[in-house]
Scaffold this motif. Structure first.
Motif: not given
Length: 511
Positions: A181-182, A187-188, A191-195
């Motif tokens: 989970i960690l 990863r999520e 991904s959100l930061r890059e987006s």
């Protein structure tokens, strides 16, 4: 005031140097009742001085999120006061149970899986009930047989074995689940930061994306944008804006000029009020007009002109100083007759003041001069479209730049030949006939190439910064009250656009 934890058996106190936190009981009635139930002191009611220390929370502090395990205190271990330690040094009696609680807290926050701690608690409760029932049965029947004792022993051993297997299974499975989970959350998050970074309008998002820089600012790459920022930054110290950085203020202004976005649109993009956008654009235009324009738009010396004169003009016009043209920009709203008259009086000589500005046309006219090398060297202030080319040239200061012997070329007949001749210079226009070197049917292919190149430079200024195509909003056409030159904000915008255009790659090859 010294506070002592109200939990029975806990003697933690607020003393100097302690890292413990002490919390009041919540004001929310439902949550307060849950805290009182957790403290589990029969008939006790908290008062204003009642405090609960941070050792009774899983994470060491209370959390106001109802989904968090620390929304209500849950750590109550019966130990002596000497064994009560601060969160940093606290060691649970049952390490396996602590692992289960920590993992379950993460699962609970993410809304995934079943509450393993809850199951464990229910299992313990059932086992305790069975043990209590067994104890009561043995106490009430003193004549129980040896077989019954053996049976009770077998039940206890089975219960212990079951509890041991559960703890072992939980301690083996949960760490693996926790790590998975960690990793997924990391990863999520990445991904959100890059987006978010790609969608944001920040220095980082523009730094490695030349196309994005070109689209939003009109400048060819981030290096040129950074150079402009470096020139303007010292003059922006007096601009106090808590919501926008210096870079964002420059970017917002360039987007206004480049894309001709409405103030409301920019307010949504940058998360500020419309008034902030309006003030930012006006202040940045004033700074660029006083700092960037003198640096990038200037009249070169005759020696510099001759040194860098394109080969196509060296033989036909070695003394060519400038190629001029006019362009117009429409108004969004009609201007008042008073403003028309003031504009015309400012930009025309005293001999032609009478009757000037009486036209109701809503068009601004500008005279622009381009050096043979393709660099904008002169931009007039705007006048109403009804003002003649001659009055515009004589009133904007263009003729003062000329030296005797200079050659002024034009893309069309601007009817300023006499005014230019009065300065000892020579004016030649396309389609003029006679000795006009820019006649398309008589001039050399090289001269035609230069002529078309200058046309591209003049049109590119308007294409690169869409705000110059109009229609212009009326607030931009009002002359600044604090400016002695009486230039309107839009006049400064035109000059700034020309200065920024000079920083870009030339519109077409000269040779």
């Amino acid at each position: 005031m010294v506070h002592t934890c109200v939990v029975a058996g806990c003697r933690n106190r607020r003393t100097p140097g302690t890292t413990l936190s002490f919390y009041r009981f919540p004001r929310d009635p439902e949550r307060k009742q849950r805290w009182i139930a957790a403290v589990n002191r029969e008939g006790w009611v908290p008062n204003d001085g009642s405090r609960l220390c941070s050792t009774h929370f899983v994470s060491g502090k209370q959390v106001k999120n109802p989904r968090s395990p620390d929304y209500v205190p849950s750590v109550f271990i019966t130990v002596s006061s000497a064994e009560m330690k601060e969160p940093g040094a606290f060691e649970p009696l049952d390490k396996q149970e602590a692992q289960v609680e920590a993992a379950n807290a993460l699962l609970f926050l993410q809304g995934q899986g079943r509450s393993l701690v809850g199951e464990h608690g229910q299992t313990q409760a059932r086992e305790e009930e069975e043990e209590e029932a067994g104890d009561e049965g043995s106490a009430s029947s003193s004549a129980s047989s040896d077989g019954d004792d053996d049976e009770n022993d077998d039940l206890e051993l089975a219960s212990d074995s079951k509890r041991g297997k559960f703890a072992q299974r939980s301690s083996d499975a949960l760490p693996l689940n926790f790590e998975d989970i960690l990793k997924a959350l990391k990863r999520e998050n990445q991904s959100l930061r890059e987006s978010a970074e790609k969608m944001s309008l920040s220095e980082t998002s523009l730094k490695n994306d030349a196309e994005k820089v070109k689209f939003y600012t009109g400048l060819p790459n981030y290096f040129v944008l950074e150079t402009v920022m470096w020139l303007l930054a010292p003059h922006m110290d007096g601009m106090k804006n808590a919501r926008l950085t210096k870079f964002q203020q420059l970017l917002l202004t360039l987007m206004r000029l480049r894309l001709d976005l409405r103030n409301q649109d920019l307010a949504y993009r940058f998360g500020v009020k419309v008034g902030t956008v309006t003030r930012t654009v006006h202040r940045m235009v004033n700074i660029m007009s006083s700092t960037l324009v003198p640096t990038a738009v200037f009249w070169p010396s005759r020696a510099e002109l001759r040194k860098n004169l394109p080969a196509a003009l060296r033989s036909a016009h070695p003394d060519c100083a400038v190629i001029i043209d006019c362009f117009t920009v429409p108004f969004e709203e009609p201007v008042s007759r008073t403003n028309q008259q003031q504009t015309a009086l400012l930009l025309t000589p005293p001999s032609v003041h009478q009757g000037a500005g009486t036209s109701s046309s809503n068009i601004l006219k500008y005279l622009i001069g381009v050096a043979p090398q393709g660099v904008v060297t002169f931009v007039s202030r705007g006048v109403l479209g009804s003002v003649s080319d001659k009055n515009l040239a004589e009133g904007c200061g263009f003729l003062c730049k000329l030296l005797p012997g200079d050659v002024v070329l034009a893309n069309r007949d601007l009817d300023i030949g006499e005014s230019v001749a009065a300065r000892g210079a020579l004016f030649q226009a396309a389609g003029e006939g006679g000795g006009g070197a820019l006649l398309m049917d008589t001039c050399s292919p090289e001269a035609v190439s230069v002529h078309r190149h200058v046309e591209r430079v003049i049109s590119m200024v308007k294409q690169r910064y869409a705000m110059l195509t109009g229609p212009v909003e009326s607030p931009f056409t009002a002359a600044s009250e604090r400016c002695t030159s009486s230039l309107s904000t839009f006049d400064k915008i035109v000059q700034v656009a020309c200065a920024l255009n000079n920083l870009c790659i030339s519109a077409a090859p000269l040779e």
